[in-house]
Write an enzyme that holds these catalytic residues in place. Structure first.
Site, PDB file in Angstrom:
ATOM      1  N   ASN A  10      -9.746  33.278   3.713  1.00 46.72           N
ATOM      2  CA  ASN A  10      -9.707  31.864   3.312  1.00 46.72           C
ATOM      3  C   ASN A  10      -9.049  31.085   4.447  1.00 46.72           C
ATOM      4  O   ASN A  10      -7.838  31.146   4.628  1.00 46.72           O
ATOM      5  CB  ASN A  10      -8.880  31.745   2.020  1.00 46.72           C
ATOM      6  CG  ASN A  10      -8.668  30.286   1.604  1.00 46.72           C
ATOM      7  OD1 ASN A  10      -9.314  29.382   2.124  1.00 46.72           O
ATOM      8  ND2 ASN A  10      -7.759  30.082   0.663  1.00 46.72           N
ATOM      9  N   LYS A  12      -8.669  27.984   4.838  1.00 48.12           N
ATOM     10  CA  LYS A  12      -7.995  26.737   4.418  1.00 48.12           C
ATOM     11  C   LYS A  12      -8.334  25.593   5.393  1.00 48.12           C
ATOM     12  O   LYS A  12      -9.430  25.567   5.946  1.00 48.12           O
ATOM     13  CB  LYS A  12      -6.483  26.959   4.298  1.00 48.12           C
ATOM     14  CG  LYS A  12      -6.154  28.170   3.435  1.00 48.12           C
ATOM     15  CD  LYS A  12      -4.714  28.194   3.042  1.00 48.12           C
ATOM     16  CE  LYS A  12      -4.412  29.507   2.341  1.00 48.12           C
ATOM     17  NZ  LYS A  12      -3.093  29.570   1.775  1.00 48.12           N
ATOM     18  N   HIS A 100      -7.896  27.919  -6.802  1.00 49.02           N
ATOM     19  CA  HIS A 100      -6.798  28.258  -5.898  1.00 49.02           C
ATOM     20  C   HIS A 100      -5.564  27.444  -6.284  1.00 49.02           C
ATOM     21  O   HIS A 100      -5.678  26.262  -6.628  1.00 49.02           O
ATOM     22  CB  HIS A 100      -7.206  27.980  -4.446  1.00 49.02           C
ATOM     23  CG  HIS A 100      -6.286  28.624  -3.452  1.00 49.02           C
ATOM     24  ND1 HIS A 100      -5.044  28.106  -3.172  1.00 49.02           N
ATOM     25  CD2 HIS A 100      -6.410  29.747  -2.724  1.00 49.02           C
ATOM     26  CE1 HIS A 100      -4.450  28.896  -2.285  1.00 49.02           C
ATOM     27  NE2 HIS A 100      -5.249  29.902  -1.996  1.00 49.02           N
ATOM     28  N   GLU A 102      -3.397  26.072  -4.557  1.00 47.33           N
ATOM     29  CA  GLU A 102      -3.215  24.844  -3.770  1.00 47.33           C
ATOM     30  C   GLU A 102      -4.029  23.702  -4.365  1.00 47.33           C
ATOM     31  O   GLU A 102      -3.589  22.549  -4.386  1.00 47.33           O
ATOM     32  CB  GLU A 102      -3.578  25.104  -2.298  1.00 47.33           C
ATOM     33  CG  GLU A 102      -2.498  25.961  -1.628  1.00 47.33           C
ATOM     34  CD  GLU A 102      -2.966  26.742  -0.417  1.00 47.33           C
ATOM     35  OE1 GLU A 102      -4.048  26.469   0.113  1.00 47.33           O
ATOM     36  OE2 GLU A 102      -2.217  27.664  -0.012  1.00 47.33           O
ATOM     37  N   GLU A 172      -3.394  35.912  -7.299  1.00 45.73           N
ATOM     38  CA  GLU A 172      -2.588  35.419  -6.188  1.00 45.73           C
ATOM     39  C   GLU A 172      -1.275  34.840  -6.716  1.00 45.73           C
ATOM     40  O   GLU A 172      -1.224  33.652  -7.089  1.00 45.73           O
ATOM     41  CB  GLU A 172      -3.344  34.312  -5.445  1.00 45.73           C
ATOM     42  CG  GLU A 172      -4.659  34.749  -4.856  1.00 45.73           C
ATOM     43  CD  GLU A 172      -5.014  33.919  -3.635  1.00 45.73           C
ATOM     44  OE1 GLU A 172      -5.160  34.519  -2.562  1.00 45.73           O
ATOM     45  OE2 GLU A 172      -5.099  32.684  -3.743  1.00 45.73           O
ATOM     46  N   GLY A 178       1.438  32.595   1.551  1.00 43.52           N
ATOM     47  CA  GLY A 178       1.954  31.960   2.760  1.00 43.52           C
ATOM     48  C   GLY A 178       3.441  32.138   2.987  1.00 43.52           C
ATOM     49  O   GLY A 178       4.024  31.459   3.839  1.00 43.52           O
ATOM     50  N   SER A 218       0.042  36.847   1.166  1.00 39.02           N
ATOM     51  CA  SER A 218       0.677  37.470   2.334  1.00 39.02           C
ATOM     52  C   SER A 218       0.169  38.881   2.615  1.00 39.02           C
ATOM     53  O   SER A 218       0.941  39.748   3.053  1.00 39.02           O
ATOM     54  CB  SER A 218       2.201  37.443   2.191  1.00 39.02           C
ATOM     55  OG  SER A 218       2.664  36.103   2.178  1.00 39.02           O
TER      56      SER A 218
HETATM   57  C1  PEP Z   1      -4.396  32.320   0.015  1.00 34.42           C
HETATM   58  O1  PEP Z   1      -4.045  31.161   0.117  1.00 34.42           O
HETATM   59  O2  PEP Z   1      -5.431  32.584  -0.611  1.00 34.42           O
HETATM   60  C2  PEP Z   1      -3.553  33.337   0.611  1.00 34.42           C
HETATM   61  C3  PEP Z   1      -3.517  34.488   0.032  1.00 34.42           C
HETATM   62  O3  PEP Z   1      -2.814  32.987   1.726  1.00 34.42           O
HETATM   63  P1  PEP Z   1      -1.865  33.962   2.587  1.00 34.42           P
HETATM   64  O4  PEP Z   1      -2.636  35.235   2.847  1.00 34.42           O
HETATM   65  O5  PEP Z   1      -1.574  33.217   3.829  1.00 34.42           O
HETATM   66  O6  PEP Z   1      -0.664  34.247   1.756  1.00 34.42           O
END
Ligand code: PEP
Length: 256
Positions: A10, A12, A100, A102, A172, A178, A218
């Site tokens: 992803n 972003k 998501h 976000e 998630e 992040g 992460s």
């Molecule tokens: C995400 O936003 O889907 C995600 C898992 O980000 P990160 O791997 O940077 O934690």
């Protein structure tokens, strides 16, 4: 039950045209060195503005599928700034990430809107990657499982078992996204097992055994092998570590 793993990047709001080209070229070179028969399904989710180019670069590379990071479920009309399913179909987009955290937190997306997107995506021969996850406060309050059950039940409302079986869920935990702090693999496995039970209760054990449920938060090349060794984890949805070809290809290798 064998489920084909997925490694999904992803991107972003990252990568302009030149950066997107460099990343796709690097991923394509990296996977050309790998045994295709052992590879997970590889998915990249560029921003809308990089979709055309990514599509053009991978159109003869069946080992990479495209995902969009969002879609508007309405067919067309006065939705300034939005992108429709029909527009994504121009680029042979296979998956669309929905729900998501976000988008839920920063753009106020509700479970009902996410369900509307899931229905529209599936009705148009694409597949949703439905994200769910708890905040740190919810985890500490011991309501993780009930919160996830609610998110998943609402996201899947009205979908048939055939639609659910081909969909993808991404667990998630918001506190892991992040932050560099991945959820402990055995706990991620347990939680994903709980999500699978929700699907079994709503549909059947057979449907629950078929749907692929990813872990995201992460994920790094140093964590992927242990994560993929867990029985319930069918792959990763990866943000930060998907932005460099070398680390994304290492993640693919870690899922082989
Ligand atoms: C995400 O936003 O889907 C995600 C898992 O980000 P990160 O791997 O940077 O934690």
């Amino acid at each position: 039950m064998s489920r084909k793993p997925i490694i999904a990047g992803n991107w972003k709001m990252n990568n302009n045209k030149a950066e997107a080209k460099e990343l796709v070229d690097g991923i394509m070179y990296g996977i050309s060195q790998l045994d295709g028969s052992k590879m997970p399904e590889v998915v990249i989710a560029p921003s809308y503005t990089a979709l055309w180019q990514a599509y053009d670069l991978i159109k003869n590379e069946p080992k990479i599928a495209l995902a969009a990071q969002n879609v508007n479920p309405n067919p067309s009309g006065a939705y300034t700034g939005e992108v429709s399913i029909n527009m994504l179909q121009d680029f042979k987009v296979k998956y669309v990430i929905i729900g998501h955290s976000e988008r839920r937190q920063m753009f106020g997306e509700t479970d009902e809107f996410i369900n509307k997107k899931a229905k529209a995506i599936l009705a148009n021969s694409m597949l949703p990657i439905i994200c769910c996850g708890e905040t740190l406060e919810q985890r500490e309050a011991g309501v993780t499982d009930s919160h996830l059950a609610s998110q998943i039940t609402k996201a899947l409302q009205g979908l048939t078992s055939a639609e659910v079986e081909k969909s993808v869920i991404a667990y998630e935990p918001i506190w892991a996204i992040g932050t560099g702090k991945s959820c402990d693999s055995t706990e991620a496995n347990r939680t994903i097992g709980e999500i699978r039970k929700v699907v079994a209760n709503l549909y059947s054990q057979d449907t629950a055994d078929k749907i692929r449920i990813l872990y995201g938060g992460s994920v790094k090349p140093s964590t992927i092998v242990e994560q993929m060794a867990q029985s319930e984890i069918d792959g990763g949805l990866i943000g930060g570590a998907s932005l460099k070809a070398e680390s994304f290809v290492d993640l693919i290798k870690g899922a082989m």
